[in-house]
Design an enzyme around this catalytic site. Structure first.
Site, PDB file in Angstrom:
ATOM      1  N   ASP A 508     -58.099 -60.015  51.510  1.00 51.87           N
ATOM      2  CA  ASP A 508     -58.822 -58.740  51.519  1.00 51.87           C
ATOM      3  C   ASP A 508     -57.798 -57.633  51.788  1.00 51.87           C
ATOM      4  O   ASP A 508     -57.266 -57.533  52.894  1.00 51.87           O
ATOM      5  CB  ASP A 508     -59.890 -58.800  52.632  1.00 51.87           C
ATOM      6  CG  ASP A 508     -60.731 -57.535  52.715  1.00 51.87           C
ATOM      7  OD1 ASP A 508     -60.307 -56.490  52.182  1.00 51.87           O
ATOM      8  OD2 ASP A 508     -61.812 -57.601  53.336  1.00 51.87           O
ATOM      9  N   HIS A 509     -57.566 -56.832  50.778  1.00 51.58           N
ATOM     10  CA  HIS A 509     -56.492 -55.844  50.896  1.00 51.58           C
ATOM     11  C   HIS A 509     -56.823 -54.718  51.875  1.00 51.58           C
ATOM     12  O   HIS A 509     -55.967 -53.925  52.244  1.00 51.58           O
ATOM     13  CB  HIS A 509     -56.173 -55.259  49.504  1.00 51.58           C
ATOM     14  CG  HIS A 509     -54.749 -54.841  49.350  1.00 51.58           C
ATOM     15  ND1 HIS A 509     -53.893 -54.631  50.403  1.00 51.58           N
ATOM     16  CD2 HIS A 509     -54.009 -54.582  48.232  1.00 51.58           C
ATOM     17  CE1 HIS A 509     -52.699 -54.258  49.966  1.00 51.58           C
ATOM     18  NE2 HIS A 509     -52.741 -54.226  48.647  1.00 51.58           N
ATOM     19  N   ARG A 510     -58.082 -54.658  52.306  1.00 51.54           N
ATOM     20  CA  ARG A 510     -58.400 -53.671  53.346  1.00 51.54           C
ATOM     21  C   ARG A 510     -57.841 -54.131  54.684  1.00 51.54           C
ATOM     22  O   ARG A 510     -57.515 -53.331  55.553  1.00 51.54           O
ATOM     23  CB  ARG A 510     -59.922 -53.506  53.486  1.00 51.54           C
ATOM     24  CG  ARG A 510     -60.608 -52.990  52.255  1.00 51.54           C
ATOM     25  CD  ARG A 510     -62.115 -53.080  52.409  1.00 51.54           C
ATOM     26  NE  ARG A 510     -62.532 -54.446  52.739  1.00 51.54           N
ATOM     27  CZ  ARG A 510     -63.758 -54.798  53.076  1.00 51.54           C
ATOM     28  NH1 ARG A 510     -64.710 -53.887  53.128  1.00 51.54           N
ATOM     29  NH2 ARG A 510     -64.049 -56.055  53.355  1.00 51.54           N
TER      30      ARG A 510
END
Ligand code: CAO
Length: 536
Positions: A508-510
Site C-alpha cells: 500500500d503506497h500510502r
C-alpha cells in the site's frame, strides 16, 4: 383465529396472487399488507384485518383466486376490524374494471382537425381518501402520445396511473408530487393537435386509471384521437408497472422506478427488484465514492455470439470478490519484484526430507518464507501495520499472524498462522498443511480467518514467473511467490546454476514508500538465501 379472504374485487371474476408479503410465523399488525392480488387492470394489497401471527398461508404466487377465497389464517389475540373496511378495498379505488370509462368527450364535427386545449382531470377514484400525487411523468412542453403515462396517484391501498387521453403537447402541469387530489382535480392542460376533443369546452373525463396495465391500453370509448408521431414518448413517460407496496418501498428508499427492471410476471417490478436495484446502486456508488467515477460495465447478451451457461458464484467467491474489489479500489498498489537465490535453502530443505517423512510432515519452501517474513516484519514494523481510519497513524502490530492464500474448489480463502514468529519450520509446515486441509474441506472457523498482519500468496506449486498480488487490506503488504527455477547466475567468475525464487511484494503506497519496499525485498531475499541471517 382470523381468516383473511379475497375481498370484493368488483366485477372481475378472478385475480392472480402476485406477491406474498408474509410467511407462516410472521407477526402482523392491523392493516399490514399480507397478499398482493392483481387483475389485468389493477393490483391491490389485501391488508390484515387483525393483528396476530400468520398460522397458515393458503395461496402461492401465481395462484388464481376469486372473491371470498381464503388467503391467510392469523392466530393470536389482536385488534380486528370489520373485514369490509379496509380489508376489502373498494373496487373503484383499485380498479379492476374491465369496462374502461370514456377518456374524453367527443368533439363536435366542427372541431375535427383543429388544435384544442383539454383539461385532464383525476378520474373517478370512488371514495378513496388521502389520495396524493406520487409521480408526475411529464412537464410543460412535453409531447405525449395517447395512453402515455401522465401522473400516478396513490391512496393508502392502491396506486393508479393516469394516462393521456390524447396525443398532444402538455401546456401546463398543475400538480406536483405529494399534492393531495380527489376525483375531478385538474392535473394538467393538454393541447391536442387536430384532436377530436371539444376545442372550447375542456374534456371532463380523464382516461380510466390503470395500474400500469400490461394488457393493451384501454381504448377510447368514442372517437379515436390522432396518434402522435413517433417522436413522442420520452423515457419519463414510460409506464412503470408496479403495485402500491412496491411504489411505497421505492419512495421510502428514494428509488426512481423507471430505472428498475421488473422481473415479475409481465415485467412487473417486485420489492426484490427494488432492493436489488438499491444494492447494485450502492455497490456502484461504493466503487465511485473515492471520486474514481468508475462507469459500470454494460450488461450484454452473450448468447447472441454463441452458446452460454450461467454458473452462480459460490458464497466464498462472492465475498472474496467484494474484499478484493474493495482493496483494489482503496489501496494504491505497487509491486516490487525480485528473485531470491534459494540454492542453499533448497539443499537444506531436501536434506530434511527423510526426517520430515518420519514425522509425517511435508516441508515446502513456504514454511521458510513465513519464517523469513516474520524476521523482516520485525525489522520493518510498518509492513506489519495498518493505517488507522483517518490515514493519520500507523497501527503497528507487535504480533506476527501470517495469512496464507489457499486455493479451494469454493474459491480463495486466507487462513492465518498465528504467532508465526514463535514457531519453527516443523510446526509451521504442519500448521500450513492443516490450515490448507481445513480450507479445502470447508472446516475453517472464524478465528482461523481473522487477525492476519501480513499475507503470503504462493503460486510456486503451480507455476509462473511473477504476478501482482492484491494487498489483503487493512494489511499493507502481501508477498507473492512464484515458481522456483534453476538459472545460470554470474558469480563474478562464471555462470553457475542457481535455484532462483521469484518474489513479488505488493504494498500500500500510502503506508510504504518505494525505497522502504526495495529495502524490505532486498533484505528478504538475503535472508531467504541464507537463513542463518534470521539468527542475527
Ligand atoms: N517453486 C517450486 N516448487 C514449489 C514452490 C515454488 N515456489 N512452492 C511449492 N513448491 C512445490 C512444493 O515443494 C510441492 O512439491 P512436492 O509435491 O514435490 O512436495 C509442490 O510444489 C506443491 O506444493 P503445495 O502447493 O502443496 O504446498 P505449498 O506449501 O507450497 O502451498 C498452499 C500451500 C496452500 C499455499 C497452496 O497449496 C495453495 O493453495 N496455493 C495457491 C494460493 C493462491 O491461490 N494464491 C493466489 C491468490 S490471489 O488470487
Amino acid at each position: 383465529m382470523t381468516e383473511i379472504r379475497v375481498p370484493d374485487i368488483g366485477d372481475v371474476d378472478e385475480v392472480e396472487v402476485i406477491e406474498l408479503c408474509v410467511a407462516v410465523g410472521d407477526v402482523v399488525a392491523v392493516d399490514d399488507p399480507v397478499v398482493v392480488i392483481e387483475s389485468d387492470k389493477a393490483s391491490m394489497e389485501v391488508p390484515a384485518t387483525a393483528a396476530g401471527t400468520v398460522a397458515s398461508v393458503s395461496v402461492a404466487v401465481g395462484d388464481t383466486v376469486r372473491q371470498g377465497d381464503l388467503l391467510i389464517v392469523l392466530e393470536g389475540a389482536g385488534e380486528s376490524v370489520e373485514p369490509s373496511e379496509p380489508s376489502a378495498p373498494p373496487a373503484k379505488e383499485t380498479p379492476p374494471a374491465t369496462e374502461p370509462a370514456p377518456p374524453v368527450e367527443k368533439a363536435s364535427p366542427a372541431a375535427q382537425a383543429q388544435a384544442a386545449v383539454i383539461d385532464v382531470l383525476v378520474p373517478d377514484i370512488g371514495d378513496a381518501s388521502d389520495v396524493v400525487v406520487i409521480e408526475v411523468a411529464v412537464q410543460a412542453g412535453d409531447t405525449v402520445a395517447e395512453d402515455d403515462l401522465l401522473v400516478v396517484v396513490e391512496s393508502d391501498k392502491a396506486s393508479m396511473e393516469i394516462p393521456s387521453p390524447h396525443g398532444g403537447t402538455v401546456k401546463e402541469v398543475l400538480v406536483s408530487v405529494d399534492m393531495p387530489v380527489q376525483t375531478g382535480t385538474l392535473l394538467l392542460r393538454l393541447e391536442t393537435a387536430g384532436s377530436d376533443a371539444a376545442p372550447t369546452e375542456p374534456a371532463k373525463a380523464a382516461a380510466p386509471p390503470r395500474e400500469a396495465a400490461p394488457a393493451a391500453p384501454a381504448e377510447p370509448a368514442q372517437a379515436e384521437a390522432p396518434k402522435q408521431p413517433s417522436s413522442a414518448p420520452a423515457s419519463s413517460n414510460k409506464s412503470v408497472y408496479a403495485g402500491p407496496a412496491v411504489r411505497r418501498l421505492a419512495r421510502e428508499l428514494g428509488v426512481d422506478l423507471s430505472g428498475v427492471k421488473g422481473t415479475g410476471s409481465r415485467g412487473r417490478i417486485t420489492k426484490d427488484d427494488v432492493k436489488a436495484h438499491v444494492k447494485s446502486r450502492m455497490q456502484t456508488q461504493g466503487a465511485t465514492s473515492g471520486g474514481s467515477g468508475i462507469p459500470p460495465i454494460p450488461a450484454q447478451d452473450y448468447s447472441r455470439f454463441g452458446p452460454v451457461e450461467v454458473e452462480p458464484l459460490t458464497r466464498i467467491r462472492r465475498v472474496g470478490a467484494e474484499n478484493l474489489h474493495r482493496s483494489w479500489l482503496n489501496v494504491p498498489h505497487v509491486t516490487q519484484q525480485d528473485e531470491a537465490d534459494v540454492t542453499d535453502l533448497e539443499a537444506f530443505r531436501k536434506g530434511l526430507k527423510a526426517e520430515a517423512e518420519r514425522r509425517g510432515i511435508k516441508v515446502t519452501p513456504l514454511a521458510f518464507l513465513v519464517k523469513a517474513c516474520c524476521q523482516l516484519l520485525k525489522q520493518h514494523p510498518r509492513f506489519n501495520a495498518s493505517l488507522d481510519a483517518g490515514n493519520e497513524n500507523f497501527i503497528l502490530k507487535r504480533y506476527y499472524h501470517i495469512g496464507l492464500a489457499v486455493d479451494t474448489e469454493q474459491g480463495l480463502v486466507v487462513p492465518v498462522v498465528r504467532d508465526a514468529d514463535q514457531k519453527g519450520i516443523w510446526e509451521l509446515s504442519e500448521e500450513i498443511a492443516e490450515l490448507a486441509d481445513k480450507a479445502r474441506n470447508g472446516k475453517l472457523g472464524m478465528t482461523d480467518l481473522q487477525g492476519g498482519t501480513f499475507s503470503i500468496s504462493s503460486l510456486g506449486g503451480i507455476g509462473g514467473t511473477g504476478f501482482t498480488p492484491i494487498v489483503n487490506a487493512p494489511e499493507v503488504a502481501i508477498l507473492g511467490v512464484s515458481r522456483m527455477v534453476t538459472k545460470p547466475v554470474w558469480n563474478g567468475a562464471e555462470f553457475a546454476p542457481r535455484s532462483m525464487l521469484p518474489l513479488s511484494l505488493s504494498y500500500d503506497h500510502r503506508a510504504i514508500n518505494g525505497a522502504e519496499a526495495g529495502r524490505f525485498m532486498t533484505e528478504l531475499c538475503q535472508t531467504i538465501s541464507d537463513l542463518r541471517r534470521a539468527l542475527l
